[in-house]
Design a protein around this motif. Structure first.
Motif, mmCIF file in Angstrom:
data_model
loop_
_atom_site.group_PDB
_atom_site.id
_atom_site.type_symbol
_atom_site.label_atom_id
_atom_site.label_comp_id
_atom_site.label_asym_id
_atom_site.label_seq_id
_atom_site.Cartn_x
_atom_site.Cartn_y
_atom_site.Cartn_z
ATOM 1 N N UNK A 35 21.751 39.366 -24.972
ATOM 2 C CA UNK A 35 22.831 38.390 -24.798
ATOM 3 C C UNK A 35 24.049 39.030 -24.140
ATOM 4 N N UNK A 36 24.332 40.304 -24.469
ATOM 5 C CA UNK A 36 25.482 40.984 -23.887
ATOM 6 C C UNK A 36 25.311 41.204 -22.384
ATOM 7 N N UNK A 37 24.088 41.424 -21.935
ATOM 8 C CA UNK A 37 23.854 41.781 -20.539
ATOM 9 C C UNK A 37 23.417 40.615 -19.668
ATOM 10 N N UNK A 38 22.631 39.701 -20.233
ATOM 11 C CA UNK A 38 22.093 38.608 -19.412
ATOM 12 C C UNK A 38 22.275 37.244 -20.038
ATOM 13 N N UNK A 245 28.768 33.559 -29.669
ATOM 14 C CA UNK A 245 28.736 33.972 -31.080
ATOM 15 C C UNK A 245 27.740 35.100 -31.332
ATOM 16 N N UNK A 246 26.612 35.096 -30.645
ATOM 17 C CA UNK A 246 25.547 36.066 -30.934
ATOM 18 C C UNK A 246 25.986 37.496 -30.655
ATOM 19 N N UNK A 247 26.908 37.685 -29.725
ATOM 20 C CA UNK A 247 27.350 39.040 -29.382
ATOM 21 C C UNK A 247 28.255 39.644 -30.457
ATOM 22 N N UNK A 250 25.944 42.683 -34.916
ATOM 23 C CA UNK A 250 25.200 43.879 -34.521
ATOM 24 C C UNK A 250 23.702 43.680 -34.683
ATOM 25 N N UNK A 251 23.294 43.011 -35.759
ATOM 26 C CA UNK A 251 21.878 42.732 -36.016
ATOM 27 C C UNK A 251 21.691 41.230 -36.220
ATOM 28 N N UNK A 252 21.713 40.446 -35.136
ATOM 29 C CA UNK A 252 21.569 38.991 -35.281
ATOM 30 C C UNK A 252 20.250 38.576 -35.915
#
Length: 367
Positions: A35-38, A245-247, A250-252
């Motif tokens: 999620x952070x990258x794409x 929110x997902x970012x 740390x462990x979603x």
């Protein structure tokens, strides 16, 4: 007589051993990294990484067919000389130890954060290593049986992820598709490729396989099983959390379980993580076994228990004198990822080309 006939494994054990080594700490943090990258297009990067891992896996099987009765170390010695074999043993020993070290330290950090905040790191490490001794020193056949047992024990875990979706989900989070563009997706696929690490152990598992003609089929099935697990937890996390929110988690993969409560269990994520330690062990234990296998091959010894105690003493001393943290672990993972790109993805293609050239020139001389 086959050198490893006494320790042969079945096709199912071969599949589940490779699958167990692939599904490790990546499951807990992969959705956030994607999620952070794409963004929510990260699942496409996951599919690309899976395809790459299958291609490299098949190349490894092709390489092992040049010397089917030995590991990669015997193959290197046979074709390129004893000292090349020794160098290969040193490289793979360091590689597998680094892999084991990252997994086991990360497991200690997860336990410390989620379940045992007041327990010393060294005590957690010792408790992890005691059962590891029984499996690691038992040989490849025992590890194959253990991987098979853990797989069947874990078949009910996917049900955990159906419960949060019954509370909240929004499939629109996945739309529009390709909103980040192909460039971002392809760059992110490097992250997903590293999540499939574990297939490189086919270099060492191949001679133990009873039906070697099924090795290619087996390693493809193992990668498919891993893909199903990764894609499942990623899609659940993406539709449960919003893209922003997902970012924040740390462990979603664990955080998504917090919304679920049963009458007899209040914190489902704790139950999941406690049981997930079995799955983590199917990654850490084989890596420790192959570390010791390579060190024994390097020094020409069979002191499996002695080498185990040396490795165990090192990791225990590390958590005692250098208290591990998540930033340190993330940095170690990043360094290992760069190394793995050369060892697990670059090396097989180079070796395959060299073997092809060597066998081709030998045929020309005979002709």
């Amino acid at each position: 007589m086959k050198k490893y006939a006494f320790n042969e494994i079945t096709l199912m054990q071969y599949i589940l051993a490779i699958h167990g080594m692939q599904v490790g700490i990546g499951v807990l943090q992969l959705p956030r990294l994607l999620a952070e990258k794409a963004g929510t297009d990260g699942w496409i990067s996951l599919v690309i990484g899976w395809l790459v891992s299958i291609i490299v896996s098949l190349v490894i099987i092709r390489i092992m067919k040049f010397y089917p009765e030995g590991t990669i170390l015997e193959l290197l010695s046979h074709y390129f000389g004893r000292w090349v074999g020794k160098l290969g043993a040193l490289v793979f020993c360091a590689y597998f130890f680094f892999f084991f070290f990252i997994v086991v330290v990360r497991a200690v950090l997860f336990l410390k954060l989620w379940i045992l905040p007041q327990t010393p790191d060294a005590m957690i490490m010792i408790l992890f290593l005691i059962p590891s001794y029984l499996i690691v020193t038992g040989g490849v056949r025992i590890m194959g049986r253990y991987a098979e047992l853990v797989f069947y024990m874990a078949l009910w875990l996917p049900i955990f992820y159906l419960l949060p979706l019954s509370v909240s989900h929004n499939w629109l989070h996945l739309l529009p598709v390709l909103k980040e563009g192909w460039k971002t997706i392809l760059e992110t696929s490097l992250t997903t490729v590293l999540s499939f690490l574990g297939f490189e152990t086919a270099f060492f598992l191949y001679p133990f396989l009873q039906k070697k003609q099924s090795a290619s089929k087996g390693i493809i099935v193992a990668n498919i099983l891993t893909m199903i697990v990764y894609l499942g937890v990623t899609l659940v996390s993406f539709v449960f959390f919003s893209p922003d929110e997902i970012t924040r988690y740390n462990e979603p993969t664990l955080s998504v379980l917090k919304v679920t409560e049963l009458r007899f269990v209040e914190r489902m994520e704790i139950v999941f993580l406690a049981f997930y330690l079995f799955i983590l062990s199917t990654t850490a234990m084989p890596m420790m076994h192959f570390t010791i296998f390579c060190s024994n091959w390097l020094f020409g010894t069979k002191a499996f228990r002695g080498h185990f105690l040396v490795v165990a003493a090192f990791v225990i001393a590390y958590v005692v004198f250098f208290v591990p943290t998540f930033p340190q672990s993330d940095k170690s993972q990043k360094i290992f990822g760069n190394i793995a790109l050369y060892v697990s993805f670059g090396f097989p293609f180079v070796l395959w080309f060299l073997l092809w050239m060597k066998t081709r020139s030998a045929r020309r001389k005979l002709a």
